[in-house]
Write a protein that holds these residues in place. Structure first.
Motif, PDB file in Angstrom:
ATOM      1  N   VAL A 223       8.417  20.031  24.189  1.00  0.00           N
ATOM      2  CA  VAL A 223       7.931  19.242  25.330  1.00  0.00           C
ATOM      3  C   VAL A 223       6.893  20.059  26.087  1.00  0.00           C
ATOM      4  CG1 VAL A 223       8.572  18.078  27.477  1.00  0.00           C
ATOM      5  CG2 VAL A 223      10.107  17.988  25.505  1.00  0.00           C
ATOM      6  N   PHE A 224       7.300  21.217  26.625  1.00  0.00           N
ATOM      7  CA  PHE A 224       6.379  22.147  27.281  1.00  0.00           C
ATOM      8  C   PHE A 224       6.956  23.549  27.197  1.00  0.00           C
ATOM      9  CE2 PHE A 224       4.704  18.480  29.859  1.00  0.00           C
ATOM     10  CZ  PHE A 224       3.403  18.568  29.407  1.00  0.00           C
ATOM     11  N   SER A 225       6.091  24.543  27.125  1.00  0.00           N
ATOM     12  CA  SER A 225       6.530  25.933  27.139  1.00  0.00           C
ATOM     13  C   SER A 225       6.837  26.357  28.572  1.00  0.00           C
ATOM     14  CB  SER A 225       5.438  26.842  26.563  1.00  0.00           C
ATOM     15  OG  SER A 225       4.309  26.855  27.440  1.00  0.00           O
ATOM     16  N   ASP A 226       7.508  27.500  28.720  1.00  0.00           N
ATOM     17  CA  ASP A 226       7.758  28.038  30.052  1.00  0.00           C
ATOM     18  C   ASP A 226       6.450  28.354  30.777  1.00  0.00           C
ATOM     19  OD1 ASP A 226      10.454  27.808  29.745  1.00  0.00           O
ATOM     20  OD2 ASP A 226      10.897  29.957  29.734  1.00  0.00           O
ATOM     21  N   VAL A 227       5.442  28.776  30.022  1.00  0.00           N
ATOM     22  CA  VAL A 227       4.134  29.053  30.622  1.00  0.00           C
ATOM     23  C   VAL A 227       3.600  27.797  31.309  1.00  0.00           C
ATOM     24  CG1 VAL A 227       1.717  29.584  30.131  1.00  0.00           C
ATOM     25  CG2 VAL A 227       3.525  30.932  29.061  1.00  0.00           C
ATOM     26  N   SER A 228       3.685  26.662  30.628  1.00  0.00           N
ATOM     27  CA  SER A 228       3.203  25.405  31.199  1.00  0.00           C
ATOM     28  C   SER A 228       3.994  25.034  32.454  1.00  0.00           C
ATOM     29  CB  SER A 228       3.310  24.283  30.168  1.00  0.00           C
ATOM     30  OG  SER A 228       2.510  24.541  29.036  1.00  0.00           O
ATOM     31  N   LEU A 229       5.331  25.161  32.386  1.00  0.00           N
ATOM     32  CA  LEU A 229       6.166  24.799  33.533  1.00  0.00           C
ATOM     33  C   LEU A 229       5.883  25.702  34.727  1.00  0.00           C
ATOM     34  CD1 LEU A 229       9.669  23.999  31.976  1.00  0.00           C
ATOM     35  CD2 LEU A 229       7.711  22.480  32.367  1.00  0.00           C
ATOM     36  N   ARG A 230       5.683  26.987  34.472  1.00  0.00           N
ATOM     37  CA  ARG A 230       5.398  27.907  35.581  1.00  0.00           C
ATOM     38  C   ARG A 230       4.032  27.619  36.192  1.00  0.00           C
ATOM     39  NH1 ARG A 230       8.389  31.951  37.139  1.00  0.00           N
ATOM     40  NH2 ARG A 230      10.288  32.446  35.985  1.00  0.00           N
ATOM     41  N   GLN A 231       3.096  27.212  35.374  1.00  0.00           N
ATOM     42  CA  GLN A 231       1.794  26.827  35.926  1.00  0.00           C
ATOM     43  C   GLN A 231       1.929  25.595  36.810  1.00  0.00           C
ATOM     44  OE1 GLN A 231      -1.463  26.423  33.218  1.00  0.00           O
ATOM     45  NE2 GLN A 231      -1.095  28.393  32.247  1.00  0.00           N
ATOM     46  N   MET A 232       2.754  24.644  36.383  1.00  0.00           N
ATOM     47  CA  MET A 232       2.989  23.453  37.197  1.00  0.00           C
ATOM     48  C   MET A 232       3.616  23.840  38.531  1.00  0.00           C
ATOM     49  SD  MET A 232       4.568  20.762  34.417  1.00  0.00           S
ATOM     50  CE  MET A 232       3.948  20.733  32.728  1.00  0.00           C
ATOM     51  N   ALA A 233       4.581  24.760  38.465  1.00  0.00           N
ATOM     52  CA  ALA A 233       5.279  25.183  39.673  1.00  0.00           C
ATOM     53  C   ALA A 233       4.420  26.088  40.554  1.00  0.00           C
ATOM     54  CB  ALA A 233       6.570  25.910  39.303  1.00  0.00           C
ATOM     55  N   ARG A 234       3.331  26.580  40.002  1.00  0.00           N
ATOM     56  CA  ARG A 234       2.395  27.389  40.782  1.00  0.00           C
ATOM     57  C   ARG A 234       1.251  26.552  41.338  1.00  0.00           C
ATOM     58  NH1 ARG A 234      -1.372  31.075  37.326  1.00  0.00           N
ATOM     59  NH2 ARG A 234      -2.235  28.987  36.984  1.00  0.00           N
ATOM     60  N   ASP A 235       0.670  25.691  40.483  1.00  0.00           N
ATOM     61  CA  ASP A 235      -0.522  24.930  40.868  1.00  0.00           C
ATOM     62  C   ASP A 235      -0.200  23.616  41.574  1.00  0.00           C
ATOM     63  OD1 ASP A 235      -1.802  26.996  39.598  1.00  0.00           O
ATOM     64  OD2 ASP A 235      -2.303  25.863  37.792  1.00  0.00           O
TER      65      ASP A 235
END
Length: 277
Positions: A223-235
């Motif tokens: 679905v999404f990598s942790d990198v993607s999720l952390r970017q969402m939670a940052r941006d």
């Protein structure tokens, strides 16, 4: 590498070396599972779609609509063959697309083609990457027996004549001047734990990801990598345009997941005070 190949005296050895080089480039640029690719090379099958351990499986690359780029390249292949009655290799096609003034182009009058110079907005390296991906997608075939010239396939003609959509893979380190190859907000090489973000939101997004993955019977990273999720939670994206800038969000994932993840982020923002947005 090409120079070393040309130094070989035996034409057969040269062709073997060129094919080996093509395989190495294919492996490096392919967005699929590395382990599956290696096993196929040795005549084996992985048995599943993803190994969950290579770079492409951990941080899948997104895709973008590359139909116009593909049509330009395919049309160039067609126009060169139509005018000259023979096919040419990748280097010459890229030179025609970028409007180069080589002796071969002038001799064969390829500077008179309608496709001459239509790709000046991109570098030769970018067009070479596009060309190699069109080969992998089956829109072009590279004929080893004819010194690696490129020829249209039936599927390639459909794309060229019927405007069939072509999805191309986002590159690892794209030139910043090209919108189609726009760089993600953080490098794929960056590790998830290096991204400072809202940890509470990150955990909410992880739970949402697991729910979606379980419903599809796939590993969460699909679905999404942790990198993607952390970017969402940052941006903290609030619309599809901002969501599309997240690493790993291609056209398909944008369509399938943007609404549910944006909704989760919005719900979190309603209960959290942020400044600077």
């Amino acid at each position: 590498y090409a120079q070393f190949i040309e130094e070989k005296s035996d034409p057969k050895e040269q062709e073997i070396a060129r094919e080996q080089l093509r395989q190495i480039v294919h492996y490096a640029e392919n967005a699929g599972c590395r382990r599956a690719e290696l096993l196929r090379y040795f005549g084996e099958e992985l048995g599943v779609d993803h190994c969950a351990s290579c770079d492409n499986c951990i941080s899948p690359r997104g895709t973008f609509d590359g139909t116009t780029l593909a049509q330009k390249f395919l049309s160039c292949v067609y126009r060169v063959n139509e005018k000259s009655g023979f096919s040419v290799g990748m280097t010459h096609l890229v030179e025609v697309l970028t409007g180069a003034g080589t002796e071969k182009i002038r001799r064969w009058r390829h500077d008179e083609l309608s496709t001459y110079g239509i790709g000046k907005d991109k570098s030769r390296q970018e067009w070479s990457v596009i060309g190699r991906e069109l080969v992998r997608l089956g829109l072009l075939k590279q004929v080893a027996e004819k010194f690696g010239v490129l020829e249209l396939t039936a599927e390639g003609r459909l794309v060229m004549n019927e405007n069939k959509t072509v999805l191309l893979t986002e590159r690892i380190a794209p030139p910043p001047s090209s919108p189609a190859f726009s760089a993600p907000s953080t490098s794929r090489a960056q590790r998830a734990w290096e991204i400072i973000c809202d940890e509470n939101l990150f955990e909410r997004l992880r739970r949402l990801r697991k729910k979606l993955a379980d419903a599809r019977n796939v590993p969460a990273y699909i679905v999404f990598s942790d990198v993607s999720l952390r970017q969402m939670a940052r941006d903290l994206p609030t619309d599809e345009k901002e969501f599309a800038r997240i690493s790993g969000v291609g056209e398909k994932k944008l369509e399938e997941f943007s609404a549910v993840f944006l909704s989760e982020i919005a719900a979190h923002l309603e209960t959290t005070s942020y400044t600077g947005r």
